[in-house]
Design a protein around this motif. Structure first.
Motif, PDB file in Angstrom:
ATOM      1  N   HIS A 252       0.782  -1.281   0.075  1.00 48.89           N
ATOM      2  CA  HIS A 252      -0.056  -0.045   0.055  1.00 48.89           C
ATOM      3  C   HIS A 252       0.721   1.232   0.082  1.00 48.89           C
ATOM      4  N   GLY A 253       2.029   1.116  -0.317  1.00 46.44           N
ATOM      5  CA  GLY A 253       3.084   2.275  -0.444  1.00 46.44           C
ATOM      6  C   GLY A 253       2.851   3.178  -1.503  1.00 46.44           C
ATOM      7  N   GLY A 254       3.097   4.431  -1.304  1.00 45.25           N
ATOM      8  CA  GLY A 254       2.897   5.223  -2.467  1.00 45.25           C
ATOM      9  C   GLY A 254       3.800   6.545  -2.481  1.00 45.25           C
ATOM     10  N   TYR A 255       3.737   7.402  -3.545  1.00 44.87           N
ATOM     11  CA  TYR A 255       4.859   8.510  -3.362  1.00 44.87           C
ATOM     12  C   TYR A 255       4.224   9.717  -2.914  1.00 44.87           C
ATOM     13  N   ARG A 256       5.030  10.524  -2.503  1.00 42.96           N
ATOM     14  CA  ARG A 256       4.604  11.935  -1.891  1.00 42.96           C
ATOM     15  C   ARG A 256       5.823  12.904  -1.784  1.00 42.96           C
ATOM     16  N   LEU A 257       5.545  13.747  -1.992  1.00 48.03           N
ATOM     17  CA  LEU A 257       6.558  15.028  -1.958  1.00 48.03           C
ATOM     18  C   LEU A 257       7.075  15.317  -0.427  1.00 48.03           C
ATOM     19  N   LEU A 258       8.410  15.385  -0.324  1.00 45.07           N
ATOM     20  CA  LEU A 258       8.922  15.816   0.788  1.00 45.07           C
ATOM     21  C   LEU A 258       9.174  17.348   1.144  1.00 45.07           C
ATOM     22  N   PRO A 259       9.145  17.992   2.104  1.00 46.85           N
ATOM     23  CA  PRO A 259       9.561  19.417   2.273  1.00 46.85           C
ATOM     24  C   PRO A 259      11.242  19.558   1.778  1.00 46.85           C
ATOM     25  N   GLY A 260      11.296  20.438   0.979  1.00 52.52           N
ATOM     26  CA  GLY A 260      12.794  20.706   0.189  1.00 52.52           C
ATOM     27  C   GLY A 260      13.340  21.743   0.801  1.00 52.52           C
ATOM     28  N   TYR A 261      14.778  22.190   0.114  1.00 54.55           N
ATOM     29  CA  TYR A 261      15.341  23.274   0.744  1.00 54.55           C
ATOM     30  C   TYR A 261      14.847  24.716  -0.161  1.00 54.55           C
ATOM     31  N   LYS A 262      13.952  24.260  -1.112  1.00 51.32           N
ATOM     32  CA  LYS A 262      13.311  25.384  -1.783  1.00 51.32           C
ATOM     33  C   LYS A 262      11.924  24.901  -2.092  1.00 51.32           C
ATOM     34  N   LEU A 263      11.020  26.089  -2.649  1.00 46.94           N
ATOM     35  CA  LEU A 263       9.753  25.878  -3.048  1.00 46.94           C
ATOM     36  C   LEU A 263       9.635  25.017  -4.446  1.00 46.94           C
ATOM     37  N   PRO A 264       9.114  23.882  -4.813  1.00 48.16           N
ATOM     38  CA  PRO A 264       9.107  23.318  -5.932  1.00 48.16           C
ATOM     39  C   PRO A 264       8.173  24.213  -6.677  1.00 48.16           C
ATOM     40  N   PRO A 265       8.413  23.824  -8.222  1.00 52.56           N
ATOM     41  CA  PRO A 265       7.352  24.576  -9.246  1.00 52.56           C
ATOM     42  C   PRO A 265       6.194  23.958  -8.910  1.00 52.56           C
ATOM     43  N   LEU A 266       5.097  24.716  -8.989  1.00 50.17           N
ATOM     44  CA  LEU A 266       3.683  24.632  -8.685  1.00 50.17           C
ATOM     45  C   LEU A 266       3.209  24.580  -9.784  1.00 50.17           C
ATOM     46  N   MET A 267       2.292  23.504  -9.963  1.00 51.98           N
ATOM     47  CA  MET A 267       1.485  23.236 -11.282  1.00 51.98           C
ATOM     48  C   MET A 267      -0.201  23.772 -10.873  1.00 51.98           C
ATOM     49  N   LEU A 268      -0.276  24.892 -11.080  1.00 47.61           N
ATOM     50  CA  LEU A 268      -1.676  25.781 -10.775  1.00 47.61           C
ATOM     51  C   LEU A 268      -2.700  25.588 -12.171  1.00 47.61           C
ATOM     52  N   THR A 269      -4.048  25.246 -11.675  1.00 44.25           N
ATOM     53  CA  THR A 269      -5.014  25.416 -12.658  1.00 44.25           C
ATOM     54  C   THR A 269      -5.164  26.764 -13.046  1.00 44.25           C
ATOM     55  N   ASP A 270      -6.257  27.054 -13.975  1.00 45.33           N
ATOM     56  CA  ASP A 270      -6.384  28.470 -14.141  1.00 45.33           C
ATOM     57  C   ASP A 270      -7.065  29.216 -12.904  1.00 45.33           C
ATOM     58  N   ASP A 271      -8.048  28.677 -12.343  1.00 43.96           N
ATOM     59  CA  ASP A 271      -8.707  29.041 -11.136  1.00 43.96           C
ATOM     60  C   ASP A 271      -7.598  29.410  -9.919  1.00 43.96           C
ATOM     61  N   GLU A 272      -6.890  28.371  -9.710  1.00 42.36           N
ATOM     62  CA  GLU A 272      -5.937  28.459  -8.751  1.00 42.36           C
ATOM     63  C   GLU A 272      -4.921  29.645  -8.868  1.00 42.36           C
ATOM     64  N   ALA A 273      -4.339  29.837 -10.334  1.00 42.14           N
ATOM     65  CA  ALA A 273      -3.581  30.964 -10.666  1.00 42.14           C
ATOM     66  C   ALA A 273      -4.199  32.321 -10.386  1.00 42.14           C
ATOM     67  N   THR A 274      -5.524  32.468 -10.880  1.00 41.35           N
ATOM     68  CA  THR A 274      -6.322  33.499 -10.664  1.00 41.35           C
ATOM     69  C   THR A 274      -6.287  33.961  -9.257  1.00 41.35           C
ATOM     70  N   ALA A 275      -6.671  33.092  -8.410  1.00 42.06           N
ATOM     71  CA  ALA A 275      -6.907  33.188  -7.064  1.00 42.06           C
ATOM     72  C   ALA A 275      -5.692  33.860  -6.359  1.00 42.06           C
ATOM     73  N   VAL A 276      -4.444  33.269  -6.781  1.00 44.27           N
ATOM     74  CA  VAL A 276      -3.270  33.726  -6.292  1.00 44.27           C
ATOM     75  C   VAL A 276      -2.889  35.121  -6.576  1.00 44.27           C
ATOM     76  N   VAL A 277      -2.875  35.387  -7.769  1.00 46.32           N
ATOM     77  CA  VAL A 277      -2.654  36.544  -8.065  1.00 46.32           C
ATOM     78  C   VAL A 277      -3.600  37.483  -7.595  1.00 46.32           C
ATOM     79  N   LEU A 278      -5.092  37.347  -7.521  1.00 52.38           N
ATOM     80  CA  LEU A 278      -5.817  38.319  -7.058  1.00 52.38           C
ATOM     81  C   LEU A 278      -5.532  38.477  -5.491  1.00 52.38           C
TER      82      LEU A 278
END
Length: 317
Positions: A56-82
């Motif tokens: 039942h093991g899976g893959y997940r991101l670990l906290p790194g030394y820098k913010l990884p590239p974020l893959m945002l949807t149109d709605d998410e990107a608009t929400a961040v900018v506004l």
């Protein structure tokens, strides 16, 4: 094609951490060995990926030394900018240039069509309130204070007063409050032995001492900050008895400007004012009968205001 699939893997792990190797392989249309290779590519790019072993093991991101590239949807990107635009106008931001640089980075990578639509919203959006001319706090002290308040750790502050005087003090931070474009910190000041309120943008450094303080219990940081602001030592101490209800008074008079107490004769308003003429105008604008208790000079300002109103009413058009 490999780059696209590696970025797709990143997006999948951001949206659904814990996906198993077979699930990722199915979505990427590759085999599990290739999934492991893609995960290794992400790690090489500074985006560490953890693979839990087992059925039942899976893959997940670990906290790194820098913010990884974020893959945002149109709605998410608009929400961040506004959200960044709103924070810049209201004062809910950190640093002098962080908002502008973050906006620039996001807008540079937005798809052309979405960038134009977001720019159209920014250009045509109107506001009913003027922008807040406030100084944003630095991210370092703000984050340090929030962490210390959450862990209940006494913190040593380096603080600069409104006069520009520097001081150091040990404080038990109880909470952080954002009010009218400014950030405030409230807590127990060991030097004075009192609960004090400080402007976060005037904190130049905050370092935990290692000491843990007791839980303040039902302490309300918001209420305390509003009380502190209402007690700012302006020139005149004003006490007025209002002929209204507590509910109506609380609805019309902000807690940050005055203290309201219910008495047998009405609602006692206590506040401080720098200019009594403005105080007279405020009382007249409330529209309730009132009695001035102190200072006597306020009665003169109210009489003068009443005279000006009578003259204005009698003037011919």
């Amino acid at each position: 094609m490999t780059v696209i699939r590696v970025l797709t893997l990143l997006e999948l792990l951001q949206a659904s951490p814990g996906l198993t190797g077979p699930e990722l392989a199915d979505r990427l249309e590759v085999d599990e060995r290739t999934v492991r290779r893609y995960a290794g590519k992400l790690s090489e790019l500074g985006v560490p990926v953890e693979a839990e072993r087992g059925r039942h093991g899976g893959y997940r991101l670990l906290p790194g030394y820098k913010l990884p590239p974020l893959m945002l949807t149109d709605d998410e990107a608009t929400a961040v900018v506004l959200g960044l635009l709103a924070g810049r106008r209201t004062g809910l931001a950190v640093g002098e240039t962080a908002t502008e640089s973050a906006l620039a980075k996001i807008q540079r990578v937005l798809p052309q069509a979405l960038r134009e639509r977001v720019a159209a919203v920014s250009a045509t959006l109107g506001h009913t309130r003027a922008p807040v001319p406030a100084s944003a706090p630095k991210a370092g002290p703000l984050l340090a204070l929030a962490g210390a308040a959450r862990r209940r750790h006494t913190t040593r502050l380096a603080y600069r007063s409104w006069r520009g005087e520097s001081s150091e003090r040990d404080l038990d931070p109880y909470g952080i409050v954002f009010h009218s474009g400014r950030w405030y910190l409230t807590g127990f000041d060991h030097g004075s032995g009192e609960i004090r309120t400080f402007r976060v943008d005037r904190v130049t450094s905050a370092v935990e001492t290692g000491r843990v303080f007791d839980d303040p219990g039902e302490f309300d940081p918001v209420a305390r900050v509003l009380e502190s602001l209402a007690a700012v030592p302006y020139r005149h101490e004003v006490k007025v008895l209002l002929a209204t209800t507590m509910e109506e008074a609380a609805r019309r008079i902000p807690a940050s400007t005055a203290t309201l107490t219910e008495t047998t004769g009405g609602i006692l308003l206590e506040m401080r004012a720098e200019h009594l003429a403005g105080m007279a105008q405020m009382l007249a604008g409330l529209g309730w009968p009132f009695t001035v208790i102190t200072p006597d000079e306020l009665r003169g300002e109210i009489t003068a205001l009443a005279g000006r109103l009578v003259e204005a009413a009698a003037a011919e058009p």
